[in-house]
Design an enzyme around this catalytic site. Structure first.
Site, PDB file in Angstrom:
ATOM      1  N   GLY A   1       0.694  -1.269  -0.224  1.00  0.00           N
ATOM      2  CA  GLY A   1       0.061   0.150   0.109  1.00  0.00           C
ATOM      3  C   GLY A   1       0.719   1.260  -0.031  1.00  0.00           C
ATOM      4  O   GLY A   1       0.388   2.147   0.457  1.00  0.00           O
ATOM      5  N   ALA A   2       1.932   1.334  -0.630  1.00  0.00           N
ATOM      6  CA  ALA A   2       2.856   2.470  -0.795  1.00  0.00           C
ATOM      7  C   ALA A   2       3.341   2.975   0.410  1.00  0.00           C
ATOM      8  O   ALA A   2       3.578   4.133   0.356  1.00  0.00           O
ATOM      9  CB  ALA A   2       2.195   3.345  -1.863  1.00  0.00           C
TER      10      ALA A   2
ATOM     11  N   SER B   1       4.787  -5.833  -2.553  1.00  0.00           N
ATOM     12  CA  SER B   1       4.877  -4.302  -2.859  1.00  0.00           C
ATOM     13  C   SER B   1       5.503  -3.267  -1.725  1.00  0.00           C
ATOM     14  O   SER B   1       6.619  -4.033  -1.273  1.00  0.00           O
ATOM     15  CB  SER B   1       3.536  -3.392  -3.175  1.00  0.00           C
ATOM     16  OG  SER B   1       3.650  -2.233  -3.709  1.00  0.00           O
ATOM     17  N   ALA B   2       5.002  -2.417  -0.868  1.00  0.00           N
ATOM     18  CA  ALA B   2       5.645  -1.931   0.097  1.00  0.00           C
ATOM     19  C   ALA B   2       5.847  -2.974   1.165  1.00  0.00           C
ATOM     20  O   ALA B   2       6.914  -2.915   1.855  1.00  0.00           O
ATOM     21  CB  ALA B   2       4.771  -0.847   0.632  1.00  0.00           C
TER      22      ALA B   2
ATOM     23  N   ASP C   1       4.349  -5.434 -13.885  1.00  0.00           N
ATOM     24  CA  ASP C   1       4.325  -4.649 -12.626  1.00  0.00           C
ATOM     25  C   ASP C   1       4.409  -3.050 -12.890  1.00  0.00           C
ATOM     26  O   ASP C   1       3.554  -2.236 -11.942  1.00  0.00           O
ATOM     27  CB  ASP C   1       5.569  -5.087 -11.787  1.00  0.00           C
ATOM     28  CG  ASP C   1       5.308  -5.897 -10.503  1.00  0.00           C
ATOM     29  OD1 ASP C   1       4.130  -5.483  -9.879  1.00  0.00           O
ATOM     30  OD2 ASP C   1       6.006  -6.693 -10.049  1.00  0.00           O
TER      31      ASP C   1
ATOM     32  N   HIS D   1       0.645  -4.774 -11.160  1.00  0.00           N
ATOM     33  CA  HIS D   1       1.047  -4.886 -10.067  1.00  0.00           C
ATOM     34  C   HIS D   1       0.064  -5.252  -8.843  1.00  0.00           C
ATOM     35  O   HIS D   1      -1.266  -5.026  -9.385  1.00  0.00           O
ATOM     36  CB  HIS D   1       1.281  -3.340  -9.564  1.00  0.00           C
ATOM     37  CG  HIS D   1       1.862  -3.381  -8.294  1.00  0.00           C
ATOM     38  ND1 HIS D   1       3.210  -3.850  -7.975  1.00  0.00           N
ATOM     39  CD2 HIS D   1       1.725  -2.539  -7.374  1.00  0.00           C
ATOM     40  CE1 HIS D   1       3.640  -3.577  -6.834  1.00  0.00           C
ATOM     41  NE2 HIS D   1       2.613  -2.854  -6.226  1.00  0.00           N
TER      42      HIS D   1
END
Length: 546
Positions: free
Chosen positions: A116-117, A203-204, A328, A443
């Site tokens: 979630g960045a 991701s994050a 991605d 992604h």
């Protein structure tokens, strides 16, 4: 007969479990004739955290804690960023324990970090059909492992930093570390093997896995790790100029930007702080979207003692799987160059140059020209639209995900002592309606398969989706059990060889895995370009800071 199995399974549940904070009781539900699942939701792994402070141990509780409901997410902006939700009291985890004919003991443990960045996310993200995306049940039951999902602070409250001792940052990473340590100390009481813990994330959350592997604080706490689409070396995973960002946020909430900055932020309304850290979506189009992802971990000289590339010796004994999705970068490319998703709108070579100018800003014109000729050297004289549009996606995929991940795999393999290294690319065509016909895996599209959604919500998937989901759960849980994705309790469709600096093998993951899915030298020309050719270009002395 029915009475008997009820009696047998009725006693095969954990009931109240003794943890360091006190007794906890979850819920048990039946899966099959002789199997059931114990689920614990909302166990605190630390005290409610102080603002911009490391997490502290939970003081404990009297009586039995009913761990039957998910707790609130950490305070964060909503997906559309129009408001906030969640709470500062959010350091809780959830546990799934599969039970068979006898009460489980010494099971491998898998701890998941959501993506979630570094701005949003929650361990019990509710997705379609009322079923949480990160519900651990399918992985736990199919792979016979314990699954743990954890919350950590995100956004301003998780990652604001002044770049010095006043506000060292990385609070969200400290939360993750506290959760890993809690699991290591307590999981035996739930039937887990505290000496066989795997951390994994996307991701994050995947970059977080990488940071935790590299941090000296986790020595001996876990044995294996899986990074899905992100590493500590990804350009979006490290803050470049934390003080400037902290001052901008302070200014927005009316705090001084001098040495009183942190004192003021600590007593400022947490909702205002969270909103001040949101993405400046109005800036889209003024440069690559990745530049807007600013709140992220920092090299703090403590949890992350120096630049991640220098810390791989800390992961010498941690088995590692890392990979990316075939497209991605599409999520970002679609925002940076919207025409790639518009069938009747052309994308021009100039659009590619403009994108590269943003990504290669610190190398100036030289960076743009070198990169452009590298990515277009196989073009025919008058390339069709599909070629141009796919090139945009390739550039963002390589730059943001694939090349940093391959670099991390090289560094892991060359520093490894007892550890093994495995590389993959996930290439299941997109399920997102309306995307171009040439689309591979965007992604985050891997997550639904790793968590077994095609099995738990079968109506919205096809048999091929169940195939790939079954393959991934088998490889992932075998790896958690033995350190080798091919060996364990689950059959796999092909033997996945380790990645070595000389062999460079990888597995292409889709619904038709067979011997031909084992390949080598993944996009090696582009990996070499970014890590060697591009890196050796002179940097502009005054590269603007964001």
């Amino acid at each position: 007969m029915h009475m008997l199995t009820c009696r047998v399974t009725a006693c095969l549940q954990l009931g109240a479990v003794y943890t360091e904070g006190g007794m906890v009781e979850g819920k048990n539900h039946r899966l099959g004739l002789l199997s059931s699942m114990d689920v614990f939701k909302g166990i605190p792994f630390a005290a409610p955290p102080g603002r911009f402070e490391k997490p502290k141990p939970h003081p404990g509780w009297e009586g039995v804690l009913k761990a039957t409901k998910y707790r609130e997410r950490c305070l964060q902006v909503t997906l559309m960023q129009t408001s906030t939700h969640g709470s500062e009291d959010c350091l809780y985890l959830n546990i799934w324990v599969p039970q068979g004919r006898t009460v489980s003991t010494s099971l491998p443990v898998m701890i998941y970090f959501f993506g979630g960045a570094f701005l949003l996310g929650v361990s019990n993200d509710v997705s379609f059909m009322g079923n949480s995306l990160y519900d651990g049940e399918e992985v736990a039951s199919r792979g016979n492992v314990i699954v743990v999902t954890i919350n950590y602070r995100v956004g301003t409250l998780g990652f604001l930093s002044t770049g010095d001792a006043r506000g060292p940052g990385n609070y969200g990473l400290w939360d993750q570390h506290a959760a890993i340590a809690w699991v290591h100390r307590n999981i035996q009481a739930f039937g887990g093997d505290s000496e066989n813990i795997t951390i994994f994330g996307q991701s994050a959350g995947s970059a977080s896995v990488s940071f935790q592997m590299l941090s000296p604080y986790n020595k001996g706490l876990f044995r294996r790790a899986i990074s899905q689409c992100g590493v500590a070396l990804s350009p979006w995973a490290l803050q470049k100029n934390p003080l400037a960002l902290a001052q901008r946020i302070a200014h927005q909430v009316g705090c001084p930007t001098d040495e009183k900055l942190m004192d003021c932020l600590k007593i400022t309304d947490p909702v205002a702080l969270t909103v001040a850290g949101k993405l400046a979506l109005g800036e889209i189009g003024n440069g690559p979207v990745v530049d807007l992802l600013e709140l992220s971990p920092v090299v703090d000289g403590d949890l992350i003692p120096e630049h991640p590339s220098k810390l791989f010796h800390n992961a010498a004994d941690i088995d590692y799987i890392a990979g990316t999705n075939s497209m991605d970068g599409h999520l970002f490319a679609g925002m940076d160059v919207p025409s790639i998703n518009q069938k009747y709108k052309p994308t021009y070579p100039e659009d590619i140059k403009r994108l590269l100018a943003g990504l290669t800003r610190d190398k100036g014109e030289l960076g743009v020209n070198h990169s452009f000729s590298t990515y277009t050297q196989n073009w025919v004289p008058d390339p069709d639209q599909e070629t141009i549009k796919q090139t945009v996606v390739d550039i963002e995929t390589d730059y943001l995900f694939l090349v940093p991940t391959q670099t991390a795999l090289y560094l892991h393999a060359s520093n490894a002592k007892s550890a093994k290294t495995y590389s993959y690319i996930f290439n299941m065509p997109t399920r997102i309606p309306g995307f171009p016909s040439w689309m591979g895996a965007d992604h985050a599209e891997d997550v639904q398969y790793v968590f077994g959604k095609p099995f738990s919500t079968p109506l919205i998937y096809l048999p091929r989706h169940r195939d790939v989901s079954g393959f991934m759960i088998a490889y992932w849980t075998n790896f958690a059990r033995t350190g080798d994705p091919n060996k364990g309790e689950s059959k796999v469709p092909a033997t996945w060889p380790p990645f070595t600096s000389s062999g460079r093998h990888y597995l292409e993951i889709d619904n038709k895995i067979n011997r031909d899915s084992i390949k080598h030298d993944l996009r090696v020309r582009y990996v070499h370009y970014w890590t060697t050719t591009y890196a050796s270009l002179p940097s502009l002395a005054t590269s603007p800071t964001n």
